[in-house]
Design a protein around this motif. Sequence first.
Motif, mmCIF file in Angstrom:
data_model
loop_
_atom_site.group_PDB
_atom_site.id
_atom_site.type_symbol
_atom_site.label_atom_id
_atom_site.label_comp_id
_atom_site.label_asym_id
_atom_site.label_seq_id
_atom_site.Cartn_x
_atom_site.Cartn_y
_atom_site.Cartn_z
ATOM 1 N N GLU A 12 -3.313 -14.069 -46.373
ATOM 2 C CA GLU A 12 -3.010 -12.872 -45.577
ATOM 3 C C GLU A 12 -1.827 -12.111 -46.154
ATOM 4 O O GLU A 12 -1.863 -10.881 -46.254
ATOM 5 C CB GLU A 12 -2.767 -13.259 -44.112
ATOM 6 N N SER A 41 -12.927 -20.495 -34.149
ATOM 7 C CA SER A 41 -11.503 -20.651 -33.803
ATOM 8 C C SER A 41 -10.603 -19.602 -34.450
ATOM 9 O O SER A 41 -9.456 -19.439 -34.052
ATOM 10 C CB SER A 41 -11.020 -22.048 -34.211
ATOM 11 N N ASN A 42 -11.107 -18.861 -35.483
ATOM 12 C CA ASN A 42 -10.215 -17.910 -36.187
ATOM 13 C C ASN A 42 -10.784 -16.506 -36.334
ATOM 14 O O ASN A 42 -10.107 -15.611 -36.841
ATOM 15 C CB ASN A 42 -9.842 -18.463 -37.573
ATOM 16 N N GLY A 45 -8.741 -13.600 -34.859
ATOM 17 C CA GLY A 45 -7.519 -13.336 -35.629
ATOM 18 C C GLY A 45 -7.821 -12.591 -36.918
ATOM 19 O O GLY A 45 -7.114 -11.634 -37.278
ATOM 20 N N ILE A 46 -8.876 -13.006 -37.611
ATOM 21 C CA ILE A 46 -9.273 -12.327 -38.861
ATOM 22 C C ILE A 46 -9.714 -10.899 -38.552
ATOM 23 O O ILE A 46 -9.383 -9.965 -39.282
ATOM 24 C CB ILE A 46 -10.378 -13.138 -39.588
ATOM 25 N N SER A 48 -8.671 -8.983 -36.093
ATOM 26 C CA SER A 48 -7.469 -8.211 -35.785
ATOM 27 C C SER A 48 -6.682 -7.883 -37.060
ATOM 28 O O SER A 48 -6.222 -6.748 -37.255
ATOM 29 C CB SER A 48 -6.608 -9.022 -34.812
ATOM 30 N N PHE A 49 -6.552 -8.871 -37.941
ATOM 31 C CA PHE A 49 -5.847 -8.672 -39.214
ATOM 32 C C PHE A 49 -6.560 -7.598 -40.052
ATOM 33 O O PHE A 49 -5.915 -6.701 -40.620
ATOM 34 C CB PHE A 49 -5.787 -10.002 -39.979
ATOM 35 N N THR A 66 -17.993 -12.736 -34.447
ATOM 36 C CA THR A 66 -17.492 -12.930 -33.077
ATOM 37 C C THR A 66 -18.614 -12.710 -32.061
ATOM 38 O O THR A 66 -18.782 -13.497 -31.127
ATOM 39 C CB THR A 66 -16.336 -11.948 -32.777
ATOM 40 N N GLU A 78 -7.497 -18.635 -29.591
ATOM 41 C CA GLU A 78 -7.374 -17.204 -29.953
ATOM 42 C C GLU A 78 -7.897 -16.302 -28.837
ATOM 43 O O GLU A 78 -7.303 -15.286 -28.507
ATOM 44 C CB GLU A 78 -8.165 -16.909 -31.237
ATOM 45 N N LEU A 82 -5.808 -13.528 -26.038
ATOM 46 C CA LEU A 82 -6.060 -12.087 -26.244
ATOM 47 C C LEU A 82 -5.429 -11.246 -25.137
ATOM 48 O O LEU A 82 -5.460 -11.634 -23.969
ATOM 49 C CB LEU A 82 -7.561 -11.802 -26.245
ATOM 50 N N GLN A 86 -8.221 -5.930 -25.331
ATOM 51 C CA GLN A 86 -9.194 -6.527 -26.251
ATOM 52 C C GLN A 86 -10.232 -7.361 -25.497
ATOM 53 O O GLN A 86 -11.408 -7.392 -25.874
ATOM 54 C CB GLN A 86 -8.486 -7.382 -27.299
#
Length: 477
Positions: A12, A41-42, A45-46, A48-49, A66, A78, A82, A86
């Motif tokens: 990242e 699980s991620n 986050g990915i 959003s990044f 997702t 995660e 939120l 979102q």
Amino acid sequence: TGKLELKEDNVERTLSTANMLRLDAVVESGCCFLKQQLHPSNCLGIRSFADIQSCRGLYEEAHKYTMEHFTEVIRNQEFLMLPLPQVCELFGSDEVNVTSEINMFEAVLLWVKHDVGERKKLMAELLTRVRLTHMPKEYVADVVQSNPFIRDNLDCEHQVIEALIHHLLPERRPCPVRPRKSTTGHLFAIGGMDTSKVEGAVSIEQYDARIDQWSQVANMTGRRLQFGVAVLDDKLFVVGGRDGLKTLNSVECFNTRTKTWSVMPPVATHRHGLGVAVLNGPMYAVGGHDGWSYLNTVERWDPQARAWNYVAPMSVARSTVGVAVLHDKLYAVGGRDGSSCLRSVECFDPHTNKWTNCAPMSKRRGGVGVGVCGAHLYAIGGHDAPASNQMSKLSETVERYDPKTDQWSTVAPMSVPRDAVGICMVGGRLYACGGYDGQSYLATCEAYDPQLNEWRNIASLNTGRAGTVVVHVRHLH
């Protein structure tokens, strides 16, 4: 070294730095690395990044992941962390992959329980994103209404009462909320005539509205054209038709879960160009042609006796007839009677065993597609010419019948003329699939939204076909 090793703990920072320095090759490598790491699980986050870094491709991939794995995503930290905007965006989406709206209510409870003190006062706002009217009414009454978060919130109580009124008094429903695409079931497009002309399309394709995609799921047992199909207990019953040489009376059943075929008792009369529909349990085989003459006879399947019996015949013979069920009556629309295409329409009441004439359409329509959406019957496409005339006029026009007023009105036309078009309703929209436009067998499909009175294109079939029968199967699980 001129080499860059991407790892989970540096990707990242590397990607965001490369983004500032416009090192596109490094950004691309970082995005590819993260796409391969996607997991329930991620993925949030990915996603959003990727959004912050304006990495569009990565964002779309993470978003798609997702949506696809939503029921697993909500069980991870995660999701529970939120922020409200979102969460609302996720719950409001039409693309989430859930088997039932109950999954969405369970997701709301998971998120609220993670921080009850702060979040239970947000319950009313979250509940507006859950489509209560598409839950079983027993679940709304027994589970949703008795939940302490709902009971303690007046706004939530109002929403629940509205949903129960919707279930109990359907005639008072305002503009309905559509079901989520993943909960509406699937369309099946079965057989038809394709460019091979010799064989005919023997494939069966299945449409998933959530991802807007057709996929081939099975084949018919052999060639069959101008047949009818009914859905009973999520099984497809294929009735009559012709194999190119002779008209058939055989009936076959396709189990959509096991993808297997079985032979059923045949109809008494050989018939192609017939219409088939299910009315209050039994299925009906209506009209058609027996190879020699046009038919006005109608047969009904008795599942207890496992036999077909004749009911009252129609007032006129009809082949390539459109058949549909609306308000507990069976409608036979248009078709051909040998000398010409027909405007006439009649409906059958099973309680009186009588056919009654309805107002005629404004256009003659043979090979007409018929569907029901809301409280209206739709007659779609078809052709208008005597059987002897090869230069038949094809139609893209659409007419809508209101049984309350016994009147037809014209609504928005399709984008192209379609003769022998497959029509089916799912999720509050009418789907028109395939057909013949005078030159070619069409693979294109379009969907009609009655609220907007407009057609829009959807994914095309894998095989162009006319005379395909399109039906809706609710449960495949």
